[in-house]
Structures are given as C-alpha cells and as structure tokens.
Design a protein around this motif. Sequence first.
Motif, PDB file in Angstrom:
ATOM      1  N   PRO A   6       0.831  -1.209   0.000  1.00  0.00           N
ATOM      2  CA  PRO A   6       0.000   0.000   0.000  1.00  0.00           C
ATOM      3  C   PRO A   6       0.865   1.259   0.000  1.00  0.00           C
ATOM      4  O   PRO A   6       1.840   1.355   0.755  1.00  0.00           O
ATOM      5  N   VAL A   7       0.498   2.209  -0.839  1.00  0.00           N
ATOM      6  CA  VAL A   7       1.259   3.455  -0.956  1.00  0.00           C
ATOM      7  C   VAL A   7       0.341   4.644  -0.713  1.00  0.00           C
ATOM      8  O   VAL A   7      -0.743   4.728  -1.293  1.00  0.00           O
ATOM      9  N   THR A   8       0.780   5.535   0.148  1.00  0.00           N
ATOM     10  CA  THR A   8       0.084   6.796   0.401  1.00  0.00           C
ATOM     11  C   THR A   8       1.002   7.934  -0.013  1.00  0.00           C
ATOM     12  O   THR A   8       2.189   7.951   0.345  1.00  0.00           O
ATOM     13  N   ILE A   9       0.483   8.871  -0.776  1.00  0.00           N
ATOM     14  CA  ILE A   9       1.256  10.024  -1.211  1.00  0.00           C
ATOM     15  C   ILE A   9       0.582  11.299  -0.710  1.00  0.00           C
ATOM     16  O   ILE A   9      -0.620  11.496  -0.924  1.00  0.00           O
ATOM     17  N   VAL A  10       1.341  12.142  -0.041  1.00  0.00           N
ATOM     18  CA  VAL A  10       0.828  13.425   0.432  1.00  0.00           C
ATOM     19  C   VAL A  10       1.298  14.508  -0.526  1.00  0.00           C
ATOM     20  O   VAL A  10       2.486  14.617  -0.818  1.00  0.00           O
ATOM     21  N   MET A  11       0.334  15.289  -1.025  1.00  0.00           N
ATOM     22  CA  MET A  11       0.628  16.356  -1.984  1.00  0.00           C
ATOM     23  C   MET A  11       0.038  17.674  -1.503  1.00  0.00           C
ATOM     24  O   MET A  11      -0.981  17.679  -0.808  1.00  0.00           O
ATOM     25  N   PRO A  12       0.644  18.803  -1.880  1.00  0.00           N
ATOM     26  CA  PRO A  12       0.023  20.105  -1.581  1.00  0.00           C
ATOM     27  C   PRO A  12      -1.301  20.252  -2.323  1.00  0.00           C
ATOM     28  O   PRO A  12      -1.504  19.643  -3.379  1.00  0.00           O
ATOM     29  N   VAL A  47      -3.956  16.680 -12.937  1.00  0.00           N
ATOM     30  CA  VAL A  47      -3.428  15.590 -13.752  1.00  0.00           C
ATOM     31  C   VAL A  47      -2.406  14.763 -12.969  1.00  0.00           C
ATOM     32  O   VAL A  47      -2.358  13.535 -13.098  1.00  0.00           O
ATOM     33  N   LYS A  48      -1.611  15.404 -12.110  1.00  0.00           N
ATOM     34  CA  LYS A  48      -0.626  14.665 -11.319  1.00  0.00           C
ATOM     35  C   LYS A  48      -1.304  13.841 -10.233  1.00  0.00           C
ATOM     36  O   LYS A  48      -0.859  12.733  -9.921  1.00  0.00           O
ATOM     37  N   VAL A  49      -2.353  14.392  -9.668  1.00  0.00           N
ATOM     38  CA  VAL A  49      -3.112  13.642  -8.664  1.00  0.00           C
ATOM     39  C   VAL A  49      -3.734  12.399  -9.302  1.00  0.00           C
ATOM     40  O   VAL A  49      -3.615  11.287  -8.774  1.00  0.00           O
ATOM     41  N   SER A  50      -4.372  12.583 -10.448  1.00  0.00           N
ATOM     42  CA  SER A  50      -5.051  11.459 -11.104  1.00  0.00           C
ATOM     43  C   SER A  50      -4.049  10.412 -11.593  1.00  0.00           C
ATOM     44  O   SER A  50      -4.327   9.210 -11.531  1.00  0.00           O
ATOM     45  N   GLY A  60      -2.247  21.364   2.835  1.00  0.00           N
ATOM     46  CA  GLY A  60      -1.307  22.480   2.820  1.00  0.00           C
ATOM     47  C   GLY A  60      -1.206  23.148   1.462  1.00  0.00           C
ATOM     48  O   GLY A  60      -1.700  22.652   0.454  1.00  0.00           O
ATOM     49  N   GLU A  61      -0.524  24.282   1.467  1.00  0.00           N
ATOM     50  CA  GLU A  61      -0.351  25.051   0.237  1.00  0.00           C
ATOM     51  C   GLU A  61       1.022  24.850  -0.377  1.00  0.00           C
ATOM     52  O   GLU A  61       1.224  25.108  -1.554  1.00  0.00           O
ATOM     53  N   ASP A  86       4.532  21.837   3.724  1.00  0.00           N
ATOM     54  CA  ASP A  86       3.350  21.443   4.507  1.00  0.00           C
ATOM     55  C   ASP A  86       3.027  19.968   4.281  1.00  0.00           C
ATOM     56  O   ASP A  86       2.717  19.230   5.233  1.00  0.00           O
ATOM     57  N   ALA A  87       3.088  19.547   3.022  1.00  0.00           N
ATOM     58  CA  ALA A  87       2.805  18.146   2.698  1.00  0.00           C
ATOM     59  C   ALA A  87       3.847  17.227   3.332  1.00  0.00           C
ATOM     60  O   ALA A  87       3.519  16.154   3.856  1.00  0.00           O
ATOM     61  N   TYR A  88       5.103  17.647   3.281  1.00  0.00           N
ATOM     62  CA  TYR A  88       6.195  16.852   3.850  1.00  0.00           C
ATOM     63  C   TYR A  88       5.999  16.661   5.354  1.00  0.00           C
ATOM     64  O   TYR A  88       6.108  15.546   5.879  1.00  0.00           O
TER      65      TYR A  88
END
Length: 413
Positions: free
Chosen positions: A104-110, A116-119, A132-133, A137-139
């Motif tokens: 399982p992989v979880t990715i935190v993004m701003p 398109v990158k999220v999808s 976060g903005e 913040d995501a890190y």
Amino acid sequence: MATAATTPTALPVSIADVRAAHMRIGDSIVRTPTLLSKTLSAMTGAKVYLKFENLQFTAAYKERGALNKLLQLDETARARGVIAASAGNHAQGLAYHGARLGIPVTIVMPKSTPTVKVSQTEGHGATVILTGERFDDAYAHALVVAKDRGLTFVHPFDDPAIIAGQGTVALEMLEDAPEIDTLAVPIGGGGLISGSAIVAKAQDRPIEVVGVQAELFPSMYNRINGTDLPIGGDTLAEGIAVKEPGAITSAIIREIVDDLVLVTERDLEKAVSLLLQIEKTVAEGAGAAGLAALLAHRERFAGRTVGVVLCGGNIDTRLLANVLLRDLARDGRLARLRIRLQDRPGALFHVARIFDEQQVNIIEVYHQRVFTTLPAKGLITDIECETRDKAHLERLVTALRAGGYEVTPVELA
C-alpha cells in the motif's frame, strides 16, 4: 570539492550497494538506451551521449530508487505500507512499483498540485492526501501520518537505498558507453548525482562529475559553495526545484562531485526544444538540464565525451507547446510585428502586399483602435507571421520600413 581522481571512502553508499541495487531491480525497470547524438555533439563541441531515462514506464528515473527501497522492506513494513511527500516523479514511481508488489502506498501532496498529477498517481493505485499550500506542509504532514499509522516514510532523495537505486543510471551508462569521461547530471535534492558520482569515482579511469541546477533554485550550489543566491520562482525545471537539499546527498556531493553549474530558464527552454526537434524525444525541464549546461557552458565541456542523463519526460503538453513556440520566436521563425497604420481604406491591404512580396506567411492579425496612446485616427496592428529564419524576418522589416511604415518587433523576455 572532488578532483577527477578522487576515490570515495567512508561514504554512506558504496559501489557495491549500487551494484546490488542493480541486481535487485534490474528485471523490473527498463534498461534505457545510451545513444550518441551526432547533431548535439556538433552543436556543443563535445561528444554527447544521452541516457534516455524518460523511457521508463513512469517516464522518469525515480522508480529505480523507489523500487530498491521497497524491495528491502521486511514483511511487516510491506504489509503496513509506505508513505511519501511528492507531487512529481517520485510519487508515480513509488505508486507504480508499490502496486506491482502489493505494498500500500500513500502520497501526500500540496493542495495546489495539478489535477493531472493527482489522477496519474491515483491511477497507479496510490492513496493521495491533499494538504497544505506548499510542499513543506505536505512533507510535515506525511511524517505525522507515517508515525501515527506505522508507515515507512520513503524520502525522495536523502536515503542510502534511494541513492543506490538512482546510481544504477550511471552504472548502465558507463557500461554502454565506456568512453564517457564526464557526466552532466541534474541536481534537485541530490539523489541522482550522489549515486552517479559513486559509480563514476569507482571506475578505473578518471571521470568528472558535473552537477546542474536551475538558476532559480541554486540550493545545493549555495550549500557547497557557501554562496547565498536567492532561491525561488517559476522554473521550467520543477523536478529539481528543491529549496532544501539532503544532508546525506550534500555530504556525498561535497566529497566526490567535481563541479556545479547553473542554467537559466532560457537555457532550459532551448534544451527541451532541441531534444524534441533533434532527438524526437520529450524531456521535462529537469530532464533537459544536462543538455542546457552543455549549451550554456560550452567551454566547460568542449572536447570532452559527456554522458547526459535525460532524467524525466513528464511535462505538461500545453507548457511544452509554449516552450516550442517561444523557441521558434527566438530563432526568428515566428514573429509579432507591431505596425502603425493610418485609419483609412486599404491600409491593411498594402501592408499585406509587402508580406506577400517577401513570401512571409501571416498567421494572425490584431487590430487595436481603442486601447492605444495614438490619436483617434491612429491604428495599431499586430501581425503574427512565420518566416524561414532571422535573416528572412529582417528583410521583411526592412521592406516594411522602406514602404513608410513604423514597425516594432515584439521581443520575448
């Protein structure tokens, strides 16, 4: 910094680690080609070999380090899963190989991450958390979630397993083109160049390693050279737009990398355009940074046999189109001319006739009657046109001025 003959000692990653990583991941990544570019060699004065890491499944080298890290997790860690903070190639590489291995992989993004990158990341099977903005913040949030859920945090560059995996790029390149005596490697956080330098300095011949950073994000350049150049801005090379380089990577670079150079946005745009026109390959801004260095610092690389890593090809298509059009404009093949006319019948016809006489193709015409500083009877016309080259464009401008027209070419920044 290092000399060409430096042999790495007491570093957190060894050549043995890189070779072990290659054995570990070799069957699951693409052994991308290393090819000589005769045209780019002639243009730069160096013998240029390109390593096409943009041909990986996720179009970037990042999956090498991610996979090497995943394969070394124990069963408990695999079952719980991994987490990373990334809005780019690291996220996709980790998501793709995590799904393939059943991890399982979880990715935190701003929150500002393009849809398109999220999808794309979700398309590889990862769970995406938007918070976060800014990346920072995501890190920070990813570290909290990792602790709360018992997940393994996979750093994008400051991890020995990641560095060893990225070093396999250079391992393959030097096997396929043993005459290479210089590597030009993009630097963001420093994982790729750290692994590449470890490989280079373990060879039985001197190989120079030169790191390349975008002028807007000289974070590693500042740290190694003790400078305080400003960091920030909209760079084409967002893949290497890192404000804080790694501690592990900084130590390796300080010890065994020979030189660091900076490239401008115009250098990066030119390199992206040339790679598409000449090599018929799509590189993102970061992926083209090595070639940008050869173009911007010609004397630095002239006469050498240089290995250039095209580290990624994930560029937004609209941005790519813009880069290509801007490059055509700088070469004089596209132009916008601002022409002052008298507001009377036939004025535009007479101008168009000069374009026809000079065999220049008109693409767009913009009339400006209201929002102008000219008198009410004055008229500004912007004409976008297509010419063969700068000399052809200059002949057109000369002919228009000879016809009595006030002409101003609209310059690019």
